[in-house]
Design a protein around this motif. Structure first.
Motif, PDB file in Angstrom:
ATOM      1  N   TYR A 119      12.253   8.527  -5.794  1.00  0.00           N
ATOM      2  CA  TYR A 119      11.506   7.403  -5.271  1.00  0.00           C
ATOM      3  C   TYR A 119      12.355   6.405  -5.141  1.00  0.00           C
ATOM      4  O   TYR A 119      12.123   5.473  -3.859  1.00  0.00           O
ATOM      5  N   ILE A 120      13.603   6.792  -5.792  1.00  0.00           N
ATOM      6  CA  ILE A 120      14.013   4.679  -5.744  1.00  0.00           C
ATOM      7  C   ILE A 120      14.952   4.734  -4.700  1.00  0.00           C
ATOM      8  O   ILE A 120      15.214   3.725  -4.276  1.00  0.00           O
ATOM      9  N   LYS A 121      15.123   6.043  -3.620  1.00  0.00           N
ATOM     10  CA  LYS A 121      16.227   5.802  -2.866  1.00  0.00           C
ATOM     11  C   LYS A 121      15.393   5.077  -1.729  1.00  0.00           C
ATOM     12  O   LYS A 121      15.530   4.765  -0.691  1.00  0.00           O
ATOM     13  N   GLY A 122      13.790   5.855  -1.799  1.00  0.00           N
ATOM     14  CA  GLY A 122      13.014   5.694  -0.608  1.00  0.00           C
ATOM     15  C   GLY A 122      12.269   4.121  -0.687  1.00  0.00           C
ATOM     16  O   GLY A 122      11.676   3.883  -0.063  1.00  0.00           O
ATOM     17  N   ALA A 123      12.001   4.079  -2.231  1.00  0.00           N
ATOM     18  CA  ALA A 123      11.474   2.837  -2.297  1.00  0.00           C
ATOM     19  C   ALA A 123      12.847   1.313  -1.605  1.00  0.00           C
ATOM     20  O   ALA A 123      12.702   0.475  -1.353  1.00  0.00           O
ATOM     21  N   ASN A 124      14.432   1.259  -1.224  1.00  0.00           N
ATOM     22  CA  ASN A 124      15.449   0.751  -1.762  1.00  0.00           C
ATOM     23  C   ASN A 124      15.331   1.143   0.461  1.00  0.00           C
ATOM     24  O   ASN A 124      15.126  -0.590   0.612  1.00  0.00           O
ATOM     25  N   LYS A 125      15.114   1.942   0.557  1.00  0.00           N
ATOM     26  CA  LYS A 125      15.051   2.397   2.053  1.00  0.00           C
ATOM     27  C   LYS A 125      13.962   1.538   2.719  1.00  0.00           C
ATOM     28  O   LYS A 125      13.988   0.651   3.723  1.00  0.00           O
ATOM     29  N   HIS A 178      14.489  -2.661   2.064  1.00  0.00           N
ATOM     30  CA  HIS A 178      15.856  -2.489   3.801  1.00  0.00           C
ATOM     31  C   HIS A 178      15.060  -3.023   4.711  1.00  0.00           C
ATOM     32  O   HIS A 178      15.214  -4.005   5.617  1.00  0.00           O
ATOM     33  N   ASP A 179      14.394  -2.398   5.179  1.00  0.00           N
ATOM     34  CA  ASP A 179      13.160  -1.989   6.295  1.00  0.00           C
ATOM     35  C   ASP A 179      12.246  -3.248   6.810  1.00  0.00           C
ATOM     36  O   ASP A 179      12.443  -4.209   7.471  1.00  0.00           O
ATOM     37  N   LEU A 180      12.109  -3.468   5.245  1.00  0.00           N
ATOM     38  CA  LEU A 180      10.877  -4.932   5.642  1.00  0.00           C
ATOM     39  C   LEU A 180      11.554  -6.031   5.486  1.00  0.00           C
ATOM     40  O   LEU A 180      11.713  -6.656   5.888  1.00  0.00           O
ATOM     41  N   SER A 181      12.798  -5.938   4.927  1.00  0.00           N
ATOM     42  CA  SER A 181      14.572  -6.902   4.722  1.00  0.00           C
ATOM     43  C   SER A 181      14.698  -7.510   6.712  1.00  0.00           C
ATOM     44  O   SER A 181      14.424  -8.169   6.903  1.00  0.00           O
ATOM     45  N   ASP A 182      14.643  -6.780   6.902  1.00  0.00           N
ATOM     46  CA  ASP A 182      15.580  -6.426   8.467  1.00  0.00           C
ATOM     47  C   ASP A 182      13.829  -6.890   9.098  1.00  0.00           C
ATOM     48  O   ASP A 182      14.230  -8.083  10.268  1.00  0.00           O
ATOM     49  N   SER A 183      13.008  -6.415   9.081  1.00  0.00           N
ATOM     50  CA  SER A 183      11.769  -7.090   9.929  1.00  0.00           C
ATOM     51  C   SER A 183      11.649  -8.435   9.771  1.00  0.00           C
ATOM     52  O   SER A 183      11.384  -8.936  10.634  1.00  0.00           O
ATOM     53  N   ILE A 184      11.505  -8.863   8.725  1.00  0.00           N
ATOM     54  CA  ILE A 184      11.489 -10.073   8.095  1.00  0.00           C
ATOM     55  C   ILE A 184      12.479 -11.113   9.349  1.00  0.00           C
ATOM     56  O   ILE A 184      11.821 -11.445   9.464  1.00  0.00           O
ATOM     57  N   GLY A 185      13.872 -10.421   8.634  1.00  0.00           N
ATOM     58  CA  GLY A 185      14.679 -11.377   9.870  1.00  0.00           C
ATOM     59  C   GLY A 185      15.136 -11.588  10.602  1.00  0.00           C
ATOM     60  O   GLY A 185      15.054 -12.730  11.378  1.00  0.00           O
ATOM     61  N   ASP A 213      12.114  -9.976  18.622  1.00  0.00           N
ATOM     62  CA  ASP A 213      10.681  -9.225  18.905  1.00  0.00           C
ATOM     63  C   ASP A 213      10.974  -7.450  18.930  1.00  0.00           C
ATOM     64  O   ASP A 213       9.541  -6.773  18.292  1.00  0.00           O
ATOM     65  N   MET A 214      11.508  -7.103  20.145  1.00  0.00           N
ATOM     66  CA  MET A 214      11.772  -5.960  20.423  1.00  0.00           C
ATOM     67  C   MET A 214      12.365  -5.133  19.088  1.00  0.00           C
ATOM     68  O   MET A 214      12.573  -3.994  18.734  1.00  0.00           O
ATOM     69  N   ALA A 215      13.299  -5.713  18.333  1.00  0.00           N
ATOM     70  CA  ALA A 215      14.179  -5.304  17.130  1.00  0.00           C
ATOM     71  C   ALA A 215      13.291  -4.855  16.083  1.00  0.00           C
ATOM     72  O   ALA A 215      13.777  -3.800  15.452  1.00  0.00           O
ATOM     73  N   SER A 216      11.782  -5.758  16.067  1.00  0.00           N
ATOM     74  CA  SER A 216      11.096  -5.831  14.604  1.00  0.00           C
ATOM     75  C   SER A 216       9.878  -5.086  14.383  1.00  0.00           C
ATOM     76  O   SER A 216       9.856  -3.792  15.401  1.00  0.00           O
ATOM     77  N   MET A 251       0.912  -1.201  -0.185  1.00  0.00           N
ATOM     78  CA  MET A 251      -0.236   0.098   0.383  1.00  0.00           C
ATOM     79  C   MET A 251       0.846   1.374   0.100  1.00  0.00           C
ATOM     80  O   MET A 251       0.241   2.729  -0.393  1.00  0.00           O
ATOM     81  N   LEU A 252       2.126   1.322   0.681  1.00  0.00           N
ATOM     82  CA  LEU A 252       3.078   2.558   1.041  1.00  0.00           C
ATOM     83  C   LEU A 252       3.341   2.499  -0.256  1.00  0.00           C
ATOM     84  O   LEU A 252       3.514   4.292  -0.779  1.00  0.00           O
TER      85      LEU A 252
END
Length: 89
Positions: free
Chosen positions: A38-44, A47-54, A86-89, A1-2
């Motif tokens: 836009y590309i920088k925002g999408a990459n961030k 990256h944030d989503l990847s970290d959260s999933i990890g 859990d606290m980090a994600s 959505m974002l």
């Protein structure tokens, strides 16, 4: 959505720039800058989503280890690790 929201904002900005009374070179420069932003925002976001999933995966692994651990101390250590992830994600 974002991603859809950001894409719509970028598309609106590009259309606005195309209809603005500027020289072609200025318009192209502005479009390039908006595209780069836009590309920088999408990459961030990716990256944030990847970290959260990890962190969620690591927490799940720690909980699984806590469940099958052979000693109480090992179980407590793995539960603590899961809570930290859990606290980090």
């Amino acid at each position: 959505m974002l991603l859809g929201l950001v894409s719509g904002a970028v598309a609106g900005a590009v259309v606005g720039l195309l209809y603005a009374p500027k020289k072609g070179e200025d318009t192209r420069r502005a479009i390039t800058k908006k595209g780069d932003d836009y590309i920088k925002g999408a990459n961030k976001s990716i990256h944030d989503l990847s970290d959260s999933i990890g962190h969620k995966v690591d927490a799940l692994k720690a909980r699984t280890k806590a469940t099958v651990s052979s000693s109480k101390s090992e179980e407590k250590i793995n539960k603590a690790k899961a809570e930290m992830h859990d606290m980090a994600s």
